[in-house]
Design a protein around this motif. Structure first.
Motif, PDB file in Angstrom:
ATOM      1  N   UNK A  44       0.839  -1.203   0.000  1.00  0.00           N
ATOM      2  CA  UNK A  44       0.000   0.000   0.000  1.00  0.00           C
ATOM      3  C   UNK A  44       0.868   1.245   0.000  1.00  0.00           C
ATOM      4  N   UNK A  45       2.038   1.096  -0.570  1.00  0.00           N
ATOM      5  CA  UNK A  45       2.938   2.229  -0.712  1.00  0.00           C
ATOM      6  C   UNK A  45       2.437   3.138  -1.829  1.00  0.00           C
ATOM      7  N   UNK A  46       2.590   4.449  -1.662  1.00  0.00           N
ATOM      8  CA  UNK A  46       2.156   5.377  -2.696  1.00  0.00           C
ATOM      9  C   UNK A  46       2.894   5.098  -3.993  1.00  0.00           C
ATOM     10  N   UNK A  47       4.166   4.792  -3.874  1.00  0.00           N
ATOM     11  CA  UNK A  47       4.947   4.501  -5.064  1.00  0.00           C
ATOM     12  C   UNK A  47       4.604   3.123  -5.586  1.00  0.00           C
ATOM     13  N   UNK A  48       4.312   3.010  -6.874  1.00  0.00           N
ATOM     14  CA  UNK A  48       4.001   1.738  -7.510  1.00  0.00           C
ATOM     15  C   UNK A  48       5.105   1.416  -8.505  1.00  0.00           C
ATOM     16  N   UNK A  49       5.582   0.189  -8.471  1.00  0.00           N
ATOM     17  CA  UNK A  49       6.688  -0.204  -9.347  1.00  0.00           C
ATOM     18  C   UNK A  49       6.316  -0.171 -10.818  1.00  0.00           C
ATOM     19  N   UNK A  54       7.416   9.810  -9.990  1.00  0.00           N
ATOM     20  CA  UNK A  54       6.892  11.163  -9.865  1.00  0.00           C
ATOM     21  C   UNK A  54       5.428  11.287 -10.221  1.00  0.00           C
ATOM     22  N   UNK A  55       4.806  10.245 -10.763  1.00  0.00           N
ATOM     23  CA  UNK A  55       3.391  10.328 -11.101  1.00  0.00           C
ATOM     24  C   UNK A  55       2.549  10.317  -9.832  1.00  0.00           C
ATOM     25  N   UNK A  56       1.583  11.208  -9.743  1.00  0.00           N
ATOM     26  CA  UNK A  56       0.753  11.296  -8.549  1.00  0.00           C
ATOM     27  C   UNK A  56      -0.200  10.106  -8.465  1.00  0.00           C
ATOM     28  N   UNK A  57      -0.347   9.585  -7.262  1.00  0.00           N
ATOM     29  CA  UNK A  57      -1.238   8.451  -7.064  1.00  0.00           C
ATOM     30  C   UNK A  57      -1.939   8.587  -5.719  1.00  0.00           C
ATOM     31  N   UNK A  58      -3.175   8.140  -5.671  1.00  0.00           N
ATOM     32  CA  UNK A  58      -3.956   8.252  -4.443  1.00  0.00           C
ATOM     33  C   UNK A  58      -3.496   7.223  -3.425  1.00  0.00           C
ATOM     34  N   UNK A  59      -3.255   7.681  -2.225  1.00  0.00           N
ATOM     35  CA  UNK A  59      -2.958   6.783  -1.111  1.00  0.00           C
ATOM     36  C   UNK A  59      -4.143   6.823  -0.175  1.00  0.00           C
ATOM     37  N   UNK A  60      -4.790   5.697   0.021  1.00  0.00           N
ATOM     38  CA  UNK A  60      -5.959   5.642   0.898  1.00  0.00           C
ATOM     39  C   UNK A  60      -5.580   5.013   2.219  1.00  0.00           C
ATOM     40  N   UNK A  96       3.081  -7.049  -8.876  1.00  0.00           N
ATOM     41  CA  UNK A  96       2.945  -5.987  -7.888  1.00  0.00           C
ATOM     42  C   UNK A  96       1.472  -5.606  -7.769  1.00  0.00           C
ATOM     43  N   UNK A  97       0.897  -5.790  -6.582  1.00  0.00           N
ATOM     44  CA  UNK A  97      -0.516  -5.486  -6.364  1.00  0.00           C
ATOM     45  C   UNK A  97      -0.641  -4.341  -5.375  1.00  0.00           C
ATOM     46  N   UNK A  98      -1.156  -3.217  -5.873  1.00  0.00           N
ATOM     47  CA  UNK A  98      -1.369  -2.050  -5.019  1.00  0.00           C
ATOM     48  C   UNK A  98      -2.703  -2.219  -4.312  1.00  0.00           C
ATOM     49  N   UNK A  99      -2.662  -2.382  -3.003  1.00  0.00           N
ATOM     50  CA  UNK A  99      -3.871  -2.618  -2.201  1.00  0.00           C
ATOM     51  C   UNK A  99      -3.908  -1.579  -1.081  1.00  0.00           C
TER      52      UNK A  99
END
Length: 213
Positions: A44-49, A54-60, A96-99
């Motif tokens: 659940x890291x803001x940075x996604x591989x 530098x691309x903005x991504x939502x962190x919930x 890589x799974x962004x959860x």
């Protein structure tokens, strides 16, 4: 078949690791990948591989005590743990799974639905001030994970491994050790066959403090 520093054959199992960008999980992931085991790295890291730097991504924030804590953040500094594991294993062995919300059963079940082994390396952050911060990482998330694994027991989940801590005690003065003990009870309540590991000091160059107890 061993070639180029890693096995190219498939080991026959698939592993799902929660807390995959932690220092402790880093070595475990490399070990699996080097032996031909596909690994789903849940984070659940803001940075996604998989996205440009530098691309903005939502962190919930998944902490139920901080439901209004959603925000956008620009992470221009990559997580080195992800970059290190990308050099291990064959093509397609790293997923890589962004959860971002680890209290969401659907997201968690979707991450582990095809995996034989589930490993929980999630722990509390380095600096915490409130009891609920410990409860989220050490009690609530393990409970949710064990509930899902119990539903998928033997189809396909064959084994659940949970990393706790040495000297856990319900009467400990340490909030971390008290909540770690509660987390173990939650895991065993829903998945009695789970393997509980209580490490002492773990040394890794990714860790700010170099030691985890």
């Amino acid at each position: 078949y061993y070639s180029g520093g890693y096995f190219t054959a498939n080991s026959g199992i698939k592993v799902c690791i929660f807390g995959s960008n932690s220092g402790m999980a880093n070595g475990i992931i490399k070990n699996f990948l080097s032996r031909g085991t596909p690994v789903n790295l849940v984070h659940r890291n803001i940075y996604d591989a998989e996205i440009p730097l530098g691309e903005k991504k939502l962190f919930k924030a998944s902490n139920p005590y901080k439901k209004a804590g959603n925000y956008f953040s620009d992470y221009s500094v990559p997580d080195m743990a992800f970059h290190q594991v990308r050099t291990y294993g064959d093509v397609g062995y790293r997923m890589f799974t962004y959860c971002p919300d680890l209290m969401n059963e659907y997201e968690m079940e979707n991450a582990i639905k095809d995996c034989d082994v589930v490993i929980n390396c999630i722990g509390n952050n380095t600096v915490l001030r409130h009891m609920e911060d410990y409860e989220e990482a050490n009690v609530l998330i393990p409970r949710q994970l064990a509930k899902i694994c119990s539903r998928l027991k033997n189809n396909p989940v064959k084994r659940l491994i949970h990393f706790s801590a040495n000297n856990v005690d319900p009467d400990s003065e340490s909030k971390r050790l008290r909540t770690k003990w509660l987390g173990e009870k939650e895991i065993l309540n829903y998945f009695p066959e789970a393997t509980i590991i209580r490490p002492t000091e773990i040394i890794h160059n990714k860790l700010d403090s170099c030691f985890i107890g």
